[in-house]
Scaffold this motif. Structure first.
Motif, mmCIF file in Angstrom:
data_model
loop_
_atom_site.group_PDB
_atom_site.id
_atom_site.type_symbol
_atom_site.label_atom_id
_atom_site.label_comp_id
_atom_site.label_asym_id
_atom_site.label_seq_id
_atom_site.Cartn_x
_atom_site.Cartn_y
_atom_site.Cartn_z
ATOM 1 N N MET A 145 -14.750 118.617 135.585
ATOM 2 C CA MET A 145 -14.603 119.395 136.757
ATOM 3 C C MET A 145 -13.081 118.502 137.380
ATOM 4 N N GLY A 146 -13.268 117.175 136.586
ATOM 5 C CA GLY A 146 -12.429 115.995 136.919
ATOM 6 C C GLY A 146 -11.006 116.524 136.323
ATOM 7 N N PHE A 147 -11.313 115.976 134.365
ATOM 8 C CA PHE A 147 -10.682 116.904 133.877
ATOM 9 C C PHE A 147 -9.556 118.417 134.484
ATOM 10 N N LYS A 165 -4.183 116.820 137.443
ATOM 11 C CA LYS A 165 -2.646 116.942 137.745
ATOM 12 C C LYS A 165 -2.196 116.428 138.824
ATOM 13 N N ARG A 166 -1.627 115.293 138.483
ATOM 14 C CA ARG A 166 -0.871 114.575 139.850
ATOM 15 C C ARG A 166 0.632 115.021 139.434
ATOM 16 N N GLU A 167 1.682 114.314 140.780
ATOM 17 C CA GLU A 167 2.600 114.749 141.244
ATOM 18 C C GLU A 167 3.615 114.877 140.238
ATOM 19 N N ASN A 168 3.879 113.677 138.645
ATOM 20 C CA ASN A 168 3.895 113.919 137.832
ATOM 21 C C ASN A 168 3.711 113.556 136.163
ATOM 22 N N GLY A 169 4.248 114.321 135.155
ATOM 23 C CA GLY A 169 3.744 113.913 134.182
ATOM 24 C C GLY A 169 3.069 111.883 133.766
ATOM 25 N N GLU A 170 3.798 110.775 134.589
ATOM 26 C CA GLU A 170 3.419 109.992 134.273
ATOM 27 C C GLU A 170 1.718 110.034 134.602
ATOM 28 N N ALA A 171 2.238 110.352 136.226
ATOM 29 C CA ALA A 171 0.642 110.120 137.204
ATOM 30 C C ALA A 171 -0.442 110.974 136.254
ATOM 31 N N ARG A 226 -3.769 108.966 134.860
ATOM 32 C CA ARG A 226 -5.278 109.804 135.587
ATOM 33 C C ARG A 226 -5.684 109.971 134.766
ATOM 34 N N LEU A 227 -5.424 110.168 133.366
ATOM 35 C CA LEU A 227 -6.417 111.094 132.369
ATOM 36 C C LEU A 227 -6.835 110.112 131.321
ATOM 37 N N ARG A 228 -5.744 109.387 131.531
ATOM 38 C CA ARG A 228 -6.296 107.561 130.874
ATOM 39 C C ARG A 228 -7.946 107.174 130.751
ATOM 40 N N GLU A 229 -7.495 107.306 132.583
ATOM 41 C CA GLU A 229 -8.650 106.742 133.765
ATOM 42 C C GLU A 229 -9.976 107.438 132.848
ATOM 43 N N ILE A 274 9.300 122.202 132.087
ATOM 44 C CA ILE A 274 7.690 122.284 130.816
ATOM 45 C C ILE A 274 7.188 121.167 131.787
ATOM 46 N N GLU A 275 5.396 121.337 132.399
ATOM 47 C CA GLU A 275 5.357 120.488 132.659
ATOM 48 C C GLU A 275 3.457 119.809 132.304
ATOM 49 N N LEU A 276 3.089 119.128 132.249
ATOM 50 C CA LEU A 276 2.264 118.258 131.500
ATOM 51 C C LEU A 276 0.738 119.325 132.733
ATOM 52 N N ASP A 277 0.143 120.054 132.225
ATOM 53 C CA ASP A 277 -1.412 120.402 133.312
ATOM 54 C C ASP A 277 -2.538 120.139 132.523
#
Lengths: 496, 496
Positions: free
Chosen positions: B248-250, B254-260, B264-267, B299-302
């Protein structure tokens, strides 16, 4: 375990009799069909796209192979017991649509349809089990003006796709005349139309094979039957000499012009009401076409045209390409038929019980496309993309930016996305793709703010034929400022 | 006998779940596909058209419905024992082609394909058993630059067909990140990748249903299972609360931009090698897209994107239309997904045993077309033909001559070919065909060398709304010399 897995690997094969179309094969066919659709549209025909699957019941038994009903169709049974099948032509689905939507469609209903059809037949060289058809039909028009119009449209269509006038002829006949001949020959009794049906079927198919078997072969099929070179025997219609001569006379009834042909036909069917009616229809068709300027150099009356399908009831027509090609043994022969059709007044009746007059033509798409290639009107290779090569894997973003600019300028382009390690492979790839140019930027060029443009068209010419002097005077690779990439490449591509 | 015949009349019906497309439905789809093909072409993709029929073996078991392999496919057995089937998508045939022609095709091989596919599923409202797909794939490119490029192309395609920027979003994720999450959650063991496969399948499909079921429903599927409103029970993955929370955390990463988002995903996947690799790939894709100017507004990361199909192995992406429409109950909702795809590195391997990296997108043609209609970018009626009416049956040749002239001038036109007796029917026909004008020439007009042009567009307007004054000042029917027919009609039609 590993071995077991390997044994279950599926074969990478099309099913027997099916094929794939790549690149220019697809775009050329599409271009031809687009042109045909334009002509059909101008004639007032609307597109219809029915599904590839029909109930087996709706398709009926109208394949030319009357001896094996439902053979020739790909069919399967659903869990609920219904039989479904792939359509084998575009006429049977039209008849179903015309019946199903008869209260909503305009009448007459003119429609064109293009798409694949499937035949479950033994595949052979050049004979596939999926192929394209391209049809136009008018449903609900009893007047032979509808038939005349489709013949005119067929002539216009052939010229529009690139068959010059003089290289084709649309030939017209009438089944009613043929029925008159049958009546005169004693194999059709107007008072009992079902009698002799089997014999008439054989006569019909025999005449249709005149091109291939010649007069002697047809004559044999009208009589006792015919044994072909392989030893196979085809049953004959069992006509007496006298009867057979009537039919043979019909096939040879063509005269120097339409009027004379009709005069001769009238003699042949003098005592048959249906036959005389057929001749009158032919005269009307000829007059309507003449009024629009379609003379016998484009559309002619020809009593030897019968079309194999059993369902035709009036005018029949076909388009033949008259230029010569070499057959597989190198002998010259006429290219032959690329389209055919006729009037079928009973197909919709199967569903509704009410006769609905209809007439239409089907173009053999693959045959016509082959003809265009023969005439040099198709067969070009697809223009390949400009290849932005990858000299430095870490600078992929820069290369993507380049290709983005090129595409925004309308230039077909791509970054090489294979393994960039071997630069030679990148150029081989460009060659295989028929690329007009390659873009090269190593770290040195990047630092100096330039790119190399490699002119692959010129390069290929030089490699092929040019002398050293020419090579020197026309460099196939030149350097331009990075900022000028799009304009410099655009002006290079304009040359090709 | 007659009764017997009637009983055997076939039903004029499409098989359940199939449909016919008429007129503008056909031309609009064609126009949209032509535009898409232009974009694909500019990106360097070549067309491929494989046949509708494949061996069942070659198609494999890759339908989303993993619980019923081969259910969902129309298949039949040939006389020689072989099983054939209709393709259910365009990816399985591509894998077969890539394997079969691997020595001839360029590598990477970029191809696009458009055409019908068939699903043997229970039909429902808006769910058909034959529908169009439109795919583009790159086979043989391991670099995620290939994935990034397809996302960019998807954005360009949507804008080209008429979806304005801001009304769509291409969302990108990576299955490797998801696998990393599975590893962290303890349902993926890199040392034994087959273990927990069943559970992972349930997790995958659960995440894919987030839109429809909401967080609560997905949470239930991750655990014990879920009973829907109808009472049907869907088996859950059986994850513990702790495990489920990781998943569910995964989905909520999604954060405010791709970098963020990547941070978060790396954590989340910190201890997973495959997961970290996935995050790096996402960063690379974002960087490549940024270099070409595709920002997160297009195009965004999601992380909530997973795509249902089991065969994806890396980046996955989908295009969602973000404008609102009203659902069947009148409630506003987002239009939703119209295209999706991803990287599948194992499909060609099925045939050859050798892994071949591949990535590609499939556009849901009917959904996208429906979206264009919502946006008013499609949905026009087909321009009807000018109708040359038949006042005098014996003068058909004159009418045919008129229509021939009109067509030669590029005007869509036809002679009325129904029974001409009732003139009102001819005008009703013109109305049904959406004709802009009718041409009338009785014997009186013929003698005087004139024709009447009836402006049906103006006529309809007058009938609808105009006052008597306007009617008088703008006659909807006017007389012109026969010789001026083409020019007069052309200038009239230019107004419409």
């Amino acid at each position: 375990m590993a071995k077991d897995k390997k044994a279950r690997r599926p074969k990478a094969e099309t099913p027997k009799g099916f094929r794939d179309y790549f690149g220019a094969d697809v775009t050329e066919r599409k271009a031809m069909l687009d042109t045909i659709a334009e002509v059909y549209h101008r004639y007032g025909f609307d597109p219809l796209e029915s599904s590839g699957v029909e109930t087996l019941d709706a398709l009926g038994k109208y394949l030319p192979d009357v001896d094996r009903p439902h053979a020739g169709v790909f069919a399967w049974q659903e869990d609920d017991g219904d039989w479904l099948a792939l359509r084998y032509d575009l006429t049977a689905p039209l008849a179903r649509v015309a019946a199903q939507f008869r209260n909503d469609l305009p009448s007459p209903y003119r429609r064109y349809a293009m798409g694949p059809v499937w035949r479950n037949e033994k595949p052979g060289p050049g004979r596939f089990r999926q192929f394209y058809q391209c049809d136009a039909d008018t449903v609900g028009a009893a007047s032979v003006a509808a038939d005349a119009e489709i013949c005119a449209m067929l002539a216009d269509t052939l010229e529009a796709v690139g068959i010059p006038r003089g290289d084709y002829i649309v030939r017209v006949n009438n089944r009613k005349v043929l029925n008159g001949v049958m009546e005169v020959a004693g194999v059709l009794d107007p008072a009992d139309p079902d009698k002799h049906e089997h014999e008439r079927g054989i006569v019909l198919r025999a005449i249709d094979k005149l091109d291939r078997l010649g007069e002697y072969g047809v004559r044999a099929l009208l009589g006792e039957g015919r044994r072909d070179e392989s030893g196979d025997f085809t049953e004959g219609a069992g006509l007496s000499d006298e009867q057979a001569e009537v039919v043979m006379g019909f096939m040879a009834a063509k005269r120097e012009n339409g009027e004379a042909t009709c005069t001769r036909l009238r003699e042949l069917v003098a005592h048959s009401t249906i036959g005389s009616e057929g001749v009158t229809e032919l005269e009307t068709i000829a007059a309507l076409l003449a009024a629009q300027g379609y003379g016998p150099e484009r559309i002619e009356l020809d009593p030897s045209v019968v079309r194999g399908l059993g369902y035709y009831t009036g005018p029949v027509y076909e388009a033949e390409l008259t230029f010569e090609i070499l057959d597989e043994k190198g002998r010259p022969r006429q290219f032959g038929s690329v389209a055919g059709g006729g009037r079928y007044d009973d197909l919709v009746k199967r569903f509704t019980g009410q006769a609905v007059p209809a007439t239409g033509v089907s173009i053999g798409v693959d045959r016509l496309l082959a003809a265009l290639r023969e005439k040099g009107r198709a067969g070009a290779t697809l223009q390949g993309p400009v290849i932005v090569t990858v000299m430095d894997r870490d600078r992929m973003a820069d290369y993507q930016k380049m290709v983005g600019e090129l595409r925004a300028a309308g230039i077909r382009a791509e970054v090489y996305l294979g393994n960039p390690k071997n630069f030679g492979n990148q150029l081989k790839y460009a060659d295989k793709r028929n690329s007009p140019a390659a873009i090269i930027q190593g770290s040195d060029e990047a630092e100096r703010g330039v790119v190399q443009i490699k002119d692959l068209v010129l390069g290929a010419k030089i490699a092929e034929s040019a002398s050293l002097e020419e090579w020197k005077s026309q460099p196939a690779q030149f350097e331009v400022p990075r900022a000028d990439l799009v304009t410099e490449l655009s002006s290079l591509l304009e040359k090709y």
